[in-house]
Design an enzyme around this catalytic site. Structure first.
Site, short mmCIF file in Angstrom:
data_model
loop_
_atom_site.label_atom_id
_atom_site.label_comp_id
_atom_site.label_asym_id
_atom_site.label_seq_id
_atom_site.Cartn_x
_atom_site.Cartn_y
_atom_site.Cartn_z
N ASP A 176 0.86 -1.18 0.00
CA ASP A 176 0.00 0.00 0.00
C ASP A 176 0.89 1.23 0.00
O ASP A 176 2.13 1.12 -0.06
CB ASP A 176 -0.96 -0.02 1.20
CG ASP A 176 -2.33 0.55 0.83
OD1 ASP A 176 -2.36 1.73 0.40
OD2 ASP A 176 -3.35 -0.15 0.94
N HIS A 247 -2.86 3.14 -4.57
CA HIS A 247 -2.26 2.62 -3.33
C HIS A 247 -0.81 2.17 -3.55
O HIS A 247 -0.39 1.12 -3.05
CB HIS A 247 -3.11 1.47 -2.77
CG HIS A 247 -4.41 1.93 -2.19
ND1 HIS A 247 -4.50 2.48 -0.93
CD2 HIS A 247 -5.67 1.95 -2.69
CE1 HIS A 247 -5.76 2.81 -0.68
NE2 HIS A 247 -6.50 2.51 -1.73
N GLU A 314 -9.73 2.60 -5.31
CA GLU A 314 -9.35 3.96 -4.95
C GLU A 314 -8.14 4.47 -5.72
O GLU A 314 -7.12 4.84 -5.14
CB GLU A 314 -9.09 4.03 -3.44
CG GLU A 314 -10.32 3.69 -2.62
CD GLU A 314 -10.08 3.69 -1.11
OE1 GLU A 314 -10.99 4.12 -0.39
OE2 GLU A 314 -8.99 3.27 -0.67
C1 ACM Z 1 -10.89 -0.61 0.27
O1 ACM Z 1 -11.40 -0.56 1.39
N1 ACM Z 1 -10.28 0.44 -0.23
C2 ACM Z 1 -10.95 -1.82 -0.54
#
Ligand code: ACM
Length: 540
Positions: A176, A247, A314
């Site tokens: 991440d 991420h 995201e």
């Molecule tokens: C997530 O909670 N961004 C998968």
């Protein structure tokens, strides 16, 4: 009667009990030797009994016998405790293993200890018959080891906790913005640079506090091999996640050429020290694709699982909108927009994984812009993504954040430590239904199962992880394993009364769960850290 969690499909009580003594043996057929090895080790340390192992089930007379019964379904088992001992039969070694977990629960909480409290005490299993099988084949737990690193020993402990609750898929969120946690031989800077950050936001994302202390760590290739093997011994599949194209700031900090270098000076980026949705995403270049093919090649060597998770959640598109390189790619591929560019990126890895005999799974954003055939979806932003995916013929794992994000607070009171997200109580989780009613039976077959997610922004150590996970993970396990009635008709009072026995098991296992009466003083977070932060997201 037996206070089992998760509840079995059927149980019939007898009268009397099987006593385990120094003479009791543990006998298993060839196919279940691995289960015998696990069960023997667990029970020997807890009871101090020798439980000598044998291969002839007749020798188990009065003790424990394990064997396959090909007439049972793959994870189905039958446990019979009667005048001739305890016999656990399963449709596969996995079925026998889940039966062995039930047997451990039947022996009482001290069967979970690592040494006997009293070598002279009697151990017994009540006479009964249990017939049991899981509702879902995917009973998952996701652990985010990127936001806060969990050292290997802690991961192995969570695999034990999963096994005790008959959970069988460990979704390992390894990368991440805030850290890269898996050694990749051909790209050493991913861990040399990407596994450490210099400081960390303390508490929720709006908190003004940082801890000025380096945080990090990673798993070597051998650590990963050990984790995968340890999971396999417990009939748990490890599904690795390498999150792309968002991420990814830790990877870009390690290899700045992976970022959108025509938009920002990526050499100035470091591993991220705060929470939220990060604008610094991968550049959609051939270099990035080749780089991550190399990463996934090593991931496939280490993880035998059918599914490989590529994240896909995201990913803000702002840098791609401003990047001449990204825009040229959109034109060259004849794509409509940046969403289709993300789709192209994900489809590339879908084809790449399929060509290697694996299947791609990603967060539900991968549906946007079209999803490759064969890919599966983790439905996290509610049920809608999962419903759309199932209707389009894709397999789905249901993990809606409104229901089973266990980082969210579990009580509306002011005392929850770092109370983020929606309030989701033990009862809410118990009433979680993985199959939305709008799916037809045919569509519902695409729901592989359910998963609880543990994001660790506000969980800096294993005690905080335990607090968020338990007792709710026990309720989740019953939802994923047992065949329960519709949510409103579920017997939560009955579950809660069985939990009284289960807390004893968790105590013996050293789990720092949220007590039924609320946080203990050391679990509370005073002042700004404990200020409630309302959902809905972005909330972490
Ligand atoms: C997530 O909670 N961004 C998968």
């Amino acid at each position: 009667m037996t206070e089992l969690i998760p509840a079995p499909r059927g149980a019939t009580a007898g009268s009397g009990e099987v006593r385990l003594t120094h003479h009791s043996r543990l006998c298993a057929d060839t196919a279940t030797q691995g289960v015998a090895h696990w069960l023997g080790a667990a029970l020997r340390q807890a009871t101090g009994l020798p439980l000598r192992e044998g291969r002839e089930l007749d020798d188990a007379e009065g003790g424990i016998g394990l064997r396959l019964d090909p007439g049972l379904g793959p994870e189905e088992y039958r446990l019979v405790s009667d005048g001739s001992g305890v016999l656990v039969e399963g449709g596969s070694a996995a079925g026998v293993f889940w039966g062995a977990q039930t047997l451990r629960q039947l022996l009482g909480p001290d069967a979970y200890r690592r040494a006997p409290l009293d070598r002279d005490r009697a151990w017994s299993v009540p006479h009964l018959t249990i017939e049991d099988a899981p509702r879902f084949r995917w009973r998952g737990l996701m652990l985010d080891v990127a936001r806060h690193f969990m050292p290997k020993e802690g991961v192995l402990r969570y695999l034990d906790l999963m096994a005790a609750h008959k959970l069988n898929v460990f979704h390992f969120h390894l990368t991440d913005d805030q850290g890269w946690r898996i050694e990749i031989e051909r790209h050493p800077r991913l861990t040399e640079i990407g596994s450490w950050r210099t400081r960390t936001k303390t508490g929720h994302r709006a908190s003004p506090l940082w801890e000025d202390k380096p945080h990090g760590g990673y798993y070597t290739r051998d650590d990963i091999r050990e984790i995968v093997a340890y999971a396999a011994e417990r009939h748990i599949t490890v599904v690795p996640e390498i999150d792309v194209p968002g991420h990814s700031q830790a990877a870009i900090a390690a290899y700045p050429e992976l970022g959108n270098t025509d938009v920002i000076d990526t050499t100035s980026l470091s591993v991220w020290d705060t929470w939220g949705i990060n604008p610094n995403v991968l550049a959609p270049t051939d270099n990035t694709l080749r780089f991550y093919e190399g990463v996934f090649e090593e991931v496939l060597e280490l993880f035998p699982s059918e599914f490989v998770h590529v994240g896909g959640d995201e990913c803000p598109k702002d840098q791609w909108r401003r990047s001449e390189t990204a825009q040229a790619r959109i034109r060259e591929l004849g794509l409509a927009d940046e969403d289709e560019l993300q789709s192209w990126f994900i489809k590339h890895f879908d084809a790449w994984l399929s060509a290697r005999g694996r299947r791609l799974i990603g967060w539900d954003e991968i549906l946007e812009g079209g999803l490759a055939e064969g890919a599966a979806v983790s439905s996290w932003r509610g049920y809608a993504g999962g419903v759309a995916a199932a209707r389009a013929g894709h397999d789905v794992v249901m993990c809606p954040e409104q229901q089973v994000y266990l980082d969210h607070r579990q009580d509306p009171g002011p005392e929850e430590p770092v109370p983020i997200g929606w309030v989701r109580t033990l009862e809410d989780v118990y009433r979680f239904e993985p199959v939305p009613p709008e799916l037809t039976p045919e569509e519902a077959r695409h729901v592989l199962g359910a998963q609880a997610n543990l994001w660790t922004e506000v969980m800096e150590d294993h005690a905080r992880v335990d607090y968020q996970a338990f007792p709710r993970l026990a309720a989740f396990a019953e939802v994923a394993w047992s065949t329960l009635p519709a949510p409103a008709e579920r017997d939560f009072a009955g579950f809660r009364s069985r939990m009284a026995a289960h807390y004893g098991r968790l105590d013996a296992l050293g789990v720092a769960y949220r007590p039924p009466t609320g946080p203990l003083p050391w679990q509370r977070r005073p002042g700004v850290l404990g200020r409630p932060v309302d959902g809905p997201p972005p909330h972490r």
